[in-house]
Design an enzyme around this catalytic site. Structure first.
Site, PDB file in Angstrom:
ATOM      1  N   LYS A  53       0.827  -1.211   0.000  1.00  0.00           N
ATOM      2  CA  LYS A  53       0.000   0.000   0.000  1.00  0.00           C
ATOM      3  C   LYS A  53       0.863   1.263   0.000  1.00  0.00           C
ATOM      4  O   LYS A  53       0.600   2.199  -0.738  1.00  0.00           O
ATOM      5  CB  LYS A  53      -0.925   0.030   1.223  1.00  0.00           C
ATOM      6  CG  LYS A  53      -1.896  -1.152   1.291  1.00  0.00           C
ATOM      7  CD  LYS A  53      -2.924  -0.969   2.402  1.00  0.00           C
ATOM      8  CE  LYS A  53      -2.323  -0.958   3.797  1.00  0.00           C
ATOM      9  NZ  LYS A  53      -1.851  -2.288   4.258  1.00  0.00           N
ATOM     10  N   ARG A 104      -9.646   0.961   9.190  1.00  0.00           N
ATOM     11  CA  ARG A 104      -9.257  -0.399   9.550  1.00  0.00           C
ATOM     12  C   ARG A 104     -10.340  -1.151  10.299  1.00  0.00           C
ATOM     13  O   ARG A 104     -10.145  -2.301  10.658  1.00  0.00           O
ATOM     14  CB  ARG A 104      -8.006  -0.353  10.421  1.00  0.00           C
ATOM     15  CG  ARG A 104      -6.703  -0.638   9.683  1.00  0.00           C
ATOM     16  CD  ARG A 104      -5.575  -0.489  10.666  1.00  0.00           C
ATOM     17  NE  ARG A 104      -4.421  -1.282  10.354  1.00  0.00           N
ATOM     18  CZ  ARG A 104      -3.374  -0.844   9.672  1.00  0.00           C
ATOM     19  NH1 ARG A 104      -3.373   0.361   9.167  1.00  0.00           N
ATOM     20  NH2 ARG A 104      -2.336  -1.625   9.489  1.00  0.00           N
ATOM     21  N   ARG A 130      11.136  -6.843   4.184  1.00  0.00           N
ATOM     22  CA  ARG A 130      11.136  -5.426   4.546  1.00  0.00           C
ATOM     23  C   ARG A 130      11.768  -5.224   5.915  1.00  0.00           C
ATOM     24  O   ARG A 130      12.459  -4.226   6.145  1.00  0.00           O
ATOM     25  CB  ARG A 130       9.685  -4.905   4.558  1.00  0.00           C
ATOM     26  CG  ARG A 130       9.572  -3.445   4.957  1.00  0.00           C
ATOM     27  CD  ARG A 130       8.155  -2.937   4.858  1.00  0.00           C
ATOM     28  NE  ARG A 130       7.321  -3.365   5.973  1.00  0.00           N
ATOM     29  CZ  ARG A 130       6.017  -3.152   6.043  1.00  0.00           C
ATOM     30  NH1 ARG A 130       5.376  -2.555   5.070  1.00  0.00           N
ATOM     31  NH2 ARG A 130       5.324  -3.561   7.095  1.00  0.00           N
ATOM     32  N   ARG A 186      11.576  -1.851  11.659  1.00  0.00           N
ATOM     33  CA  ARG A 186      10.327  -1.661  12.396  1.00  0.00           C
ATOM     34  C   ARG A 186      10.159  -2.733  13.453  1.00  0.00           C
ATOM     35  O   ARG A 186      10.277  -3.921  13.172  1.00  0.00           O
ATOM     36  CB  ARG A 186       9.139  -1.691  11.425  1.00  0.00           C
ATOM     37  CG  ARG A 186       8.806  -0.329  10.862  1.00  0.00           C
ATOM     38  CD  ARG A 186       7.737  -0.389   9.799  1.00  0.00           C
ATOM     39  NE  ARG A 186       6.499  -1.007  10.255  1.00  0.00           N
ATOM     40  CZ  ARG A 186       5.372  -0.967   9.557  1.00  0.00           C
ATOM     41  NH1 ARG A 186       5.335  -0.355   8.394  1.00  0.00           N
ATOM     42  NH2 ARG A 186       4.290  -1.551  10.017  1.00  0.00           N
ATOM     43  N   ARG A 194      -0.789  -9.087  13.354  1.00  0.00           N
ATOM     44  CA  ARG A 194      -1.324  -8.020  12.489  1.00  0.00           C
ATOM     45  C   ARG A 194      -2.223  -8.596  11.404  1.00  0.00           C
ATOM     46  O   ARG A 194      -3.253  -8.015  11.064  1.00  0.00           O
ATOM     47  CB  ARG A 194      -0.170  -7.226  11.859  1.00  0.00           C
ATOM     48  CG  ARG A 194       0.398  -6.177  12.813  1.00  0.00           C
ATOM     49  CD  ARG A 194       1.816  -5.769  12.479  1.00  0.00           C
ATOM     50  NE  ARG A 194       1.970  -5.219  11.150  1.00  0.00           N
ATOM     51  CZ  ARG A 194       3.124  -5.196  10.478  1.00  0.00           C
ATOM     52  NH1 ARG A 194       4.215  -5.692  11.025  1.00  0.00           N
ATOM     53  NH2 ARG A 194       3.193  -4.680   9.287  1.00  0.00           N
TER      54      ARG A 194
END
Ligand code: ADP
Length: 192
Positions: A14, A89, A128, A134, A145
């Protein structure tokens, strides 16, 4: 205004596609994840409160999200439009967004749903993680998640399908291939 929601599970690309979209169509990018990470970096009280939810892979409370987001929409009423990335969300967020945009007389134009298999999501996020640093990109938190996405976010597909705004985009191709599909949909909407 052209208001686009970019929708999909964590790791569907996204953020990457949002960058392509804002460059081509000059929209204001509103990524709630980016906004929250900025608040955390600045050590703000909001950031501190949000961090514990994010690190556990849970949704940050709606009221926090609304304050951060609608402050930005109201400051950009003269823009060509918005791209909402990572928002809404859950059902409450979707309904409040529709109300806010109705007040601004500029409804959602399109919901671009990036469709990617769960197996591919894990691969992409773990890749990633090697560069993002992160804290929520670990195998355990990713699992959470994706679970939260499936339970709370995925049902919104029906919400937007019923509004006739949902556009599935095959998200398994390269960045360029996926963007070509997105451009086709947006240009079609704009009548180009
Ligand atoms: P991803 O889509 O890869 O999970 P994001 O950057 O969009 O990553 O979000 C990271 C985290 O920030 C989420 O797991 C959640 O804790 C929090 N967050 C982001 N957007 C929202 C939102 N709209 N509502 C609640 N929490 C959010």
């Amino acid at each position: 205004m052209l208001n686009v929601i970019i929708f999909g599970a964590p790791g569907t690309g996204k953020g990457t596609q949002s960058q392509n979209i804002i460059e081509k169509y000059q929209l204001v990018h509103l990524s709630t994840g980016d906004i929250l990470r900025e608040e955390i970096k600045n050590g703000s009280p909001v950031g501190l409160a949000a961090k514990k939810y994010i690190d556990d892979g849970l949704l940050v409370p709606d009221s926090v999200i609304f304050d951060l987001l609608f402050d930005r929409t109201s400051k950009n009423t003269n823009s060509k439009g918005f791209i909402f990335d990572g928002f809404p969300r859950n059902n409450v967020q979707a309904e409040i967004l529709d109300e806010k945009l109705a007040e601004m007389q500029t409804p959602i134009s399109l919901v671009l749903y990036l469709d990617v298999t769960e197996e591919e999501l894990f691969k992409r996020i773990l890749l990633r993680a090697q560069i993002s640093g992160r804290a929520d990109d670990t195998a355990e938190v990713i699992k959470k998640r994706i679970e939260v996405y499936t339970q709370q976010t995925q049902p919104l597909l029906d919400y937007y399908r019923q509004q006739g705004k949902l556009i599935p985009i095959a998200g398994m191709g390269t960045i360029e291939e996926v963007f070509a599909l997105i451009e086709k949909e947006i240009d079609g909407y704009l009548g180009k």
